[in-house]
Design a protein around this motif. Structure first.
Motif, short mmCIF file in Angstrom:
data_model
loop_
_atom_site.label_atom_id
_atom_site.label_comp_id
_atom_site.label_asym_id
_atom_site.label_seq_id
_atom_site.Cartn_x
_atom_site.Cartn_y
_atom_site.Cartn_z
N GLU A 160 0.84 -1.20 0.00
CA GLU A 160 0.00 0.00 0.00
C GLU A 160 0.87 1.25 0.00
N LYS A 161 2.03 1.16 0.65
CA LYS A 161 2.94 2.30 0.70
C LYS A 161 3.44 2.66 -0.70
N THR A 162 3.69 1.61 -1.51
CA THR A 162 4.12 1.84 -2.89
C THR A 162 3.02 2.53 -3.68
N VAL A 163 1.79 2.09 -3.47
CA VAL A 163 0.65 2.72 -4.13
C VAL A 163 0.56 4.18 -3.73
N GLU A 164 0.67 4.43 -2.44
CA GLU A 164 0.59 5.80 -1.93
C GLU A 164 1.68 6.68 -2.55
N ASN A 165 2.89 6.14 -2.66
CA ASN A 165 4.00 6.90 -3.23
C ASN A 165 3.75 7.25 -4.70
N HIS A 166 3.22 6.28 -5.46
CA HIS A 166 2.94 6.51 -6.88
C HIS A 166 1.85 7.57 -7.05
N ILE A 167 0.81 7.51 -6.23
CA ILE A 167 -0.26 8.51 -6.30
C ILE A 167 0.29 9.89 -5.97
N GLY A 168 1.10 9.96 -4.92
CA GLY A 168 1.69 11.24 -4.53
C GLY A 168 2.57 11.80 -5.63
N ASN A 169 3.34 10.94 -6.28
CA ASN A 169 4.21 11.37 -7.36
C ASN A 169 3.40 11.87 -8.55
N ALA A 170 2.34 11.17 -8.87
CA ALA A 170 1.47 11.56 -9.99
C ALA A 170 0.86 12.93 -9.73
#
Length: 200
Positions: A160-170
């Motif tokens: 989930e942390k990876t998902v959160e990081n990708h969303i934040g980056n986007a």
């Protein structure tokens, strides 16, 4: 049972219960054209009339027990088709009135604003397509398919942390591209507030 013997609702129920589809088809054929003419008299649209008559027979086949107290199938069929035709016309009339009401509110100013808003949304979608592949995939699953971080993590077999990081980056990339885009006028930039579902 012969088609000529099917006069009451009970007769038709018995036929359907026995699964005698060939007789039902002949019964349907024997009435179809007459009921089509009855419907078309109201609708003035033969294709809509065909669909309506077919729907009446389909409902009978799916739920024949609605006919249990019907003494005259002929009368029932005509009433069903005519009532359905009138209801169809009433629905169309309401839709037309709704559309006319909407059309009366379409001022030049409204249409200009709508065009500008749509232009921003198109530009946003273009920028989303430019995101790194995994980042784009995760962002679209979240924003377009409304998946939660946990659901995306399970689907892609990542944390989930990876998902959160990708969303934040986007979000960071998209904000920067739009807020620094010099060709967007002040009004256009104000429309970014309308697409907060994507950027926040």
């Amino acid at each position: 049972m012969d088609v000529a013997e099917i006069e009451t609702g009970s007769d038709l129920i018995t036929l359907i219960e026995k699964g005698q589809t060939s007789i039902f088809t002949r019964f349907y054929t024997s009435y179809f054209q007459k009921l089509l003419l009855a419907s078309d008299k109201y609708l003035k649209d033969v294709y809509a009339a065909e669909e309506l008559v077919q729907d009446v027979f389909l409902k009978i086949w799916e739920n024949p027990y609605q006919l249990v107290e019907v003494k005259s199938l002929k009368s029932y069929l005509y009433r069903a088709v005519i009532n359905a035709s009138i209801n169809h016309l009433n629905r169309q009339k309401n839709i037309e009135q709704h559309h006319l009401k909407l059309a009366s509110t379409l001022t030049d100013e409204y249409l200009t604003e709508l065009d500008e808003e749509n232009e921003i949304i198109v530009l946003l979608r273009i920028e989303i397509e430019k995101l790194p592949a995994q980042c784009k995939k995760i962002f679209k699953l979240n924003r377009f398919e409304n998946l939660k971080y946990k659901e995306i993590a399970q689907q892609l077999n990542i944390s989930e942390k990876t998902v959160e990081n990708h969303i934040g980056n986007a979000l960071k990339i998209l904000r920067e591209r739009f807020l620094k885009d010099s060709h967007l006028n002040k009004r256009a930039k104000s429309y970014l507030m309308l697409i907060n579902t994507f950027l926040y």
